[in-house]
Design an enzyme around this catalytic site. Structure first.
Site, mmCIF file in Angstrom:
data_model
loop_
_atom_site.group_PDB
_atom_site.id
_atom_site.type_symbol
_atom_site.label_atom_id
_atom_site.label_comp_id
_atom_site.label_asym_id
_atom_site.label_seq_id
_atom_site.Cartn_x
_atom_site.Cartn_y
_atom_site.Cartn_z
ATOM 1 N N ARG A 19 0.815 -1.214 0.000
ATOM 2 C CA ARG A 19 0.000 0.000 0.000
ATOM 3 C C ARG A 19 0.855 1.274 0.000
ATOM 4 N NH1 ARG A 19 -3.801 -1.701 4.778
ATOM 5 N NH2 ARG A 19 -1.836 -2.711 5.310
ATOM 6 N N ASN A 37 -6.490 -2.945 1.241
ATOM 7 C CA ASN A 37 -5.965 -4.304 1.350
ATOM 8 C C ASN A 37 -7.121 -5.270 1.604
ATOM 9 O OD1 ASN A 37 -4.599 -6.584 1.976
ATOM 10 N ND2 ASN A 37 -3.233 -5.631 3.469
#
Ligand SMILES: [Fe+3]
Ligand SMILES: [Mg+2]
Ligand SMILES: [Zn+2]
Ligand SMILES: [Zn+2]
Lengths: 737, 331
Positions: A19, A37
């Site tokens: 990320r 996620n």
């Protein structure tokens, strides 16, 4: 020209800095949107003029990520300006857990930078390094679902965590001396020793020859300097077992002679124990009685700090466990079990969620599949059913197949006692839960008495899964390849179709149709498992002659013992028949007086291998027979030849080398002839005996010289660590037929 | 499925055959019946219980150190009654004899049976004889059935958490004696079978304290008996390796042959679960009898399942019911 989309990236994308990586690229390419996620995938909502450049860049992934697929869907919203990392969503449990990773160079620099906020901090890590599997409770991988939950970030750590420019942006393991897990030193009885720096004090104790239990990432190590190794072994009651060592990179060559490949493997981020020949085969016998030592480099901040204080350049680092039981992980358990064996404990206060031993490699092959590799994830299409392979009994792993991926656990060990069985069960439950697995098929070893077989039956009764027994050596071949091949499986013991003990087998075909077409001669194993423990019994089983009895009596066998052994073989009382390759090597080791009692797995054969180093192998005449339609290699002739050579005064290394060489030639001949006969051009090799480079080398050369393709897996251990995966592959093939 | 020799060897494989052979709908006469697969059946009559059991005996060789087939045939049935808490009263004896069998041997066998009956005050009150042609069987088969009485039956499924496990004497003697004698092993020291009728010893033990469960570890040995007791009782049993009474000669013979003494038959031993407060008294009662001289507390019952042995080196391993033939498992 597309300028927006929802990008879905599947693979190992958790705990690998994905990320923050996406965030940084969004900044760079002026993309607005968000990243989230979802377990085994990340979703990115992205809009901006440079969308396609952004897409290309995110598709490359981070160093630790493994990308299976990238998909772009239409974006059904217009994102607000700017880019944000959204909270992970729970629920998608098909995610995959990254293995633990050795501390990275940049973090080591942080630890050693004077005045820096990580200076001297043992648990320094970042998005590219540190523990993962060993601290994960559940997925998705976020701090609150790991053992780091107990350590709320301080202001400074939080600032780094939220800073997109930082290497620790969204690093779940971020911690510093102010907020993170801390170390303490305990005396041999478990009482705290007050000291300002537990690491430097621990180093002093080690330098003074003390034995320490050190709590690491996946469990406890027992550690000491070389001079104290004998004491450690004596306390453990394992006087012969080779111990693994840890050395700083520049000291490797003080002890061993690594190849280029060994050096790369040592530095690989797995940081395995690498088995490498010693500088002098007879040196450092206190560490290893073999010609090799298992060496690893420091892989945590703690290790680096320890060596920075230590005056010695080598530490013994062996997993701390009671014989045959899983490595100790919790501090109180460690203190309770290791009291009296160690002089002090160096411990930290971060929970070890999942036990993980060190991985072991040799010549590029995996001997123990564990830390840094496991959970090992293999993309393979085994159909729609969710399959559990519970593994064999010794050197076990367990494998779960679901939705196109087989996931293999770290080394579970020898499932022969309640503790290790409990660990197997726990491993299946934990990894099963992380994967959201609901087993429809449970594959297990054919051996009726393996505890893993019993466990498979109990579990199947609970969950209604279909049971598939898989013959041990067919699992070996299935783990090596799904292609049509002639498959050689050479190892210690496996339960055969006919209830005899297999272990030197040649198959032809492809899973599940692996026909046993040749094997080593079936020879008596007087006393069953007793013949494995005392290889001289095996020697007499193969060569039941007066000369063998004379040899045994010259070595101190009593008249009664010798007489009972002879009578036992003659009458066939508690005598199993085996075609095991390992037992032939054991018998040769006994013949040559190299090993009389096996005190650790594979000891007689390993010592035979060491004894053969420098020996000159010569080609002996091989003799073959047939047994129930299978061609056999007469190993009794092979040993007879070795016994004659010994009586003729041929030196031991030459005989040892010749036994290995001719056994390998014989097995290879069986395989090559079968391949030619059947028009098959691939020969696959598996089994623990294939780890022996001399035997593997000879087999490889014979196959190559015959114009055939040699195949051996580097993805899974040749030994029994591959069985659980092979069970899944074989069971799937059987059910699809 | 065809019957094979493994089906008669006890343990899990035999269980498969038993599932066929116990498929009777008429299997209980009011108390404990065939469904329990206990040492014998119990039939309540008034305020007493009749205990009833039967067993066929074959052994090779028929004479061996410490006993013979006759002593086994009587002791086996008496012990099955005793394990239910039953005082043995009367036995039947059916002999199937092969043509050519030596009558002098029959005389010895009968005398030996009579001696065993005399030890516990039981009688053989009925019988049957068949002679078969050569090759129809090997020597002689003796079937005995017996009835006993008890006020309170002792089951094999009554273990309770907290109970202590007592073995009435050394383990493994019979199985190793027979094997050594049959196969002609010279072990330096002769091992004798423990075959004996146990009622006298058991009577004393029953009077001394509360015995929750009892079984004789015959076929399949101690390993089989203790597993049956644990699983039928729904408990876990922990055995201390160091507390197990095993004769040195048996231990060394077993070690030389690779045989687990816990997996071979005993013909004169009882395994019992006893309330902890009574354990010492029961132990003393056993020890005061010649057949119980080596009795020992060998373990305990806890909640859970399985039978686990705490080994002398501080580890643990399962004690499993044996399969017919030992299969090597070490890689
Ligand atoms: Fe294997
Ligand atoms: Mg009973
Ligand atoms: Zn790092
Ligand atoms: Zn901090």
């Amino acid at each position: 020209m597309q300028n927006s989309g929802t990008i879905v990236i599947r693979g190992i994308v958790q705990g690998v800095g994905f990320r923050p990586f996406v965030y940084a690229l969004a900044e760079k390419y002026g993309i607005s949107g968000w990243v989230k996620n979802l377990g085994s995938r990340v979703e990115i909502a992205a809009a901006g003029a440079r969308f396609s450049e952004f897409l290309q860049a995110v598709s490359t992934g981070t160093p630790l990520s493994v990308i299976d697929s990238v998909e772009v869907l239409p974006l059904d919203e217009t994102p607000a300006d700017g880019f944000v990392i959204r909270q992970s969503a729970t629920g998608a449990l098909d995610g995959m857990i990254p293995p633990d990773v050795a501390v990275c160079e940049e973090c080591i620099r942080d630890i050693t930078t004077p005045g820096g906020r990580y200076e001297g901090y043992w648990a320094t890590s970042c998005v590219n390094c540190g523990p993962r599997y060993s601290i994960i409770r559940t997925l998705p991988y976020d701090r609150e679902r790991t053992a780091m939950e107990d350590f709320p970030m301080c202001g400074a750590c939080d600032a780094e965590y939220t800073d997109p420019a930082s290497r620790r942006h969204h690093a779940q393991t971020i911690a510093c001396a102010a907020c993170g897990p801390s170390l303490s030193l305990l005396d041999g009885g478990g009482a705290a020793i007050t000291c300002t720096d537990p690491i430097s004090r621990a180093a002093e104790l080690l330098d003074a020859g003390k034995i320490l239990a050190i709590r690491g990432i996946g469990g406890f190590h027992l550690s000491c300097i070389e001079e104290a190794a004998e004491t450690l072994k004596r306390r453990l009651g394992r006087t012969e077992q080779p111990l693994a060592v840890m050395v700083p990179p520049d000291a490797v060559e003080h002890y061993v002679v690594p190849t280029e490949g060994d050096r790369e493997m040592l530095q690989n981020r797995i940081r395995p124990i690498v088995v490498i020949p010693k500088c002098s085969p007879t040196a450092h016998t206190g560490i290893s009685p073999l010609h090799t030592i298992g060496v690893m480099l420091p892989y945590t901040g703690l290790h680096h700090l320890l060596f920075s204080h230590l005056r010695h350049d080598l530490l013994v680092m062996t997993s701390a466990n009671m014989p045959g039981t899983p490595m100790v992980t919790a501090t109180d358990e460690g203190v309770a079990r290791l009291q009296g064996q160690v002089d002090a404990f160096l411990v930290h206060d971060r929970a070890i969620q999942n036990r993980c031993d060190d991985s072991v490699m040799r010549d590029g092959y995996i001997l123990r599949l564990s830390r840094g590799i496991a959970p090992k994830r293999m993309a393979i299409d085994l159909g729609d059913r969710c399959i559990l392979g519970v593994g064999p009994e010794l050197n076990s792993t367990t494998t779960i197949y679901r939705n196109g991926f087989a996931v293999t656990s770290p080394h579970v060990g020898n499932v022969r006692n309640p503790q290790t069985l409990a660990y197997l069960q726990e491993t299946v439950e934990k990894i099963g839960a992380l994967l959201g697995a609901e087993f429809e098929v449970i594959a297990h070893d054919l051996h009726p008495r393996f505890l893993s077989t019993r466990y498979a039956h109990e579990l199947a009764a609970e969950c209604g899964a279909e049971l598939v027994p898989v013959q041990h050596h067919r699992a070996h071949i299935a783990a090596a390849t799904r292609e049509e091949c002639v498959g050689i499986a050479i190892d210690g013991v496996g339960y055969g179709d006919d209830g005899t003990v297999w272990g030197g087998e040649v198959f032809a075909g492809a899973s599940p149709d692996l026909e046993r077409i040749a094997h080593l001669e079936c020879v008596p194993m007087p006393g069953g498992d007793l013949a494995t423990r005392y290889p001289e019994r095996m020697l007499y089983g193969i060569l039941p002659t007066g000369e063998t009895l004379d040899l045994l009596s010259a070595r101190g066998w009593g008249e009664i013992e010798g007489g009972v052994l002879a009578r036992q073989v003659e009458r066939g009382v508690n005598v199993a028949m085996t075609s095991s390759a390992g037992r032939v090597l054991d018998a040769a080791s006994a013949l040559l007086g190299i090993c009389r009692e096996r005190t650790f797995d594979g000891e007689p054969a390993m010592k035979l291998e060491s004894a053969a180093v420098g020996g000159r192998a010569e080609d002996w005449n091989l003799s073959f027979g047939t047994d129930d339609g299978c061609r056999t290699l007469l190993t009794s002739d092979l040993l007879q030849r070795a016994a004659e050579a010994q009586r003729a005064g041929v030196n031991r290394p030459d005989i040892a080398a010749s036994v290995q060489h001719n056994l390998a030639r014989g097995i290879a001949t069986l395989a090559v002839d079968a391949a030619h006969e059947r028009g098959i051009n691939t020969v696959a090799l598996s089994g623990g005996v294939a780890i022996n480079p001399a035997i593997r080398g000879t087999i490889h050369a014979c196959i190559r010289d015959a114009g055939l393709r040699f195949l051996m897996s580097t993805e899974y251990p040749p030994g029994d660590g591959c069985i659980s995966f092979g069970q899944c592959v074989y069971a799937a093939a059987l059910l699809d037929r | 499925m065809k019957v094979n020799l493994m089906h008669g060897a006890g343990g899990e494989v035999m269980g498969e055959l038993l599932s066929v052979l116990t498929r009777f709908s008429h299997n209980n006469a009011g108390g404990i019946g065939l469904e329990s697969l206990d040492d014998g059946a119990v039939i309540p009559i008034g305020d007493k219980n009749l205990v009833f059991t039967t067993d066929s005996h074959v052994v090779h060789p028929i004479f061996f150190p410490g006993g013979d087939i006759g002593r086994i045939a009587v002791s086996g049935t008496i012990n099955d009654l005793a394990m239910m808490g039953g005082r043995p009263i009367a036995l039947s004896c059916a002999m199937i004899i092969q043509e050519g069998f030596d009558v002098a041997d029959l005389e010895r066998i009968v005398a030996s049976m009579d001696a065993a009956l005399g030890e516990v005050g039981a009688s053989i009150v009925t019988g049957d004889t068949k002679v078969l042609e050569r090759g129809a069987l090997d020597g002689i088969v003796i079937n005995t059935a017996g009835i006993g009485v008890t006020e309170r039956a002792v089951r094999d499924n009554g273990l309770q958490p907290g109970d202590l496990i007592i073995a009435s004497g050394t383990i493994g003697d019979h199985g190793l004696a027979i094997m050594a004698h049959r196969e002609g092993f010279d072990l330096g020291e002769q091992i004798r079978s423990d075959v004996a009728p146990l009622w006298g010893m058991i009577e004393g033990a029953l009077a001394a304290g509360e015995i929750h469960a009892m079984k004789d570890p015959t076929r399949g040995g101690f390993a089989n008996a203790i597993n049956e007791m644990a699983s039928k009782s729904g408990v876990r049993v922990e055995i201390d390796e160091e507390a197990l009474p095993i004769r040195r000669s048996v231990r060394s013979a077993a070690a030389m042959l690779g045989i687990d003494p816990l997996e071979v038959a005993n013909e004169g031993k009882a395994i019992m679960g006893v309330a902890p407060d009574d354990a010492e008294a029961v132990l003393q009662a056993l020890r005061s009898h010649p057949y119980g001289r080596d009795a020992a507390i060998i373990g305990r019952v806890t909640e859970g399942k399985n039978v686990v042995m705490r080994t002398s080196i501080g580890g643990e391993r399962f004690i499993e019911p044996p399969v017919g033939d030992p299969v090597p498992r070490v890689c």
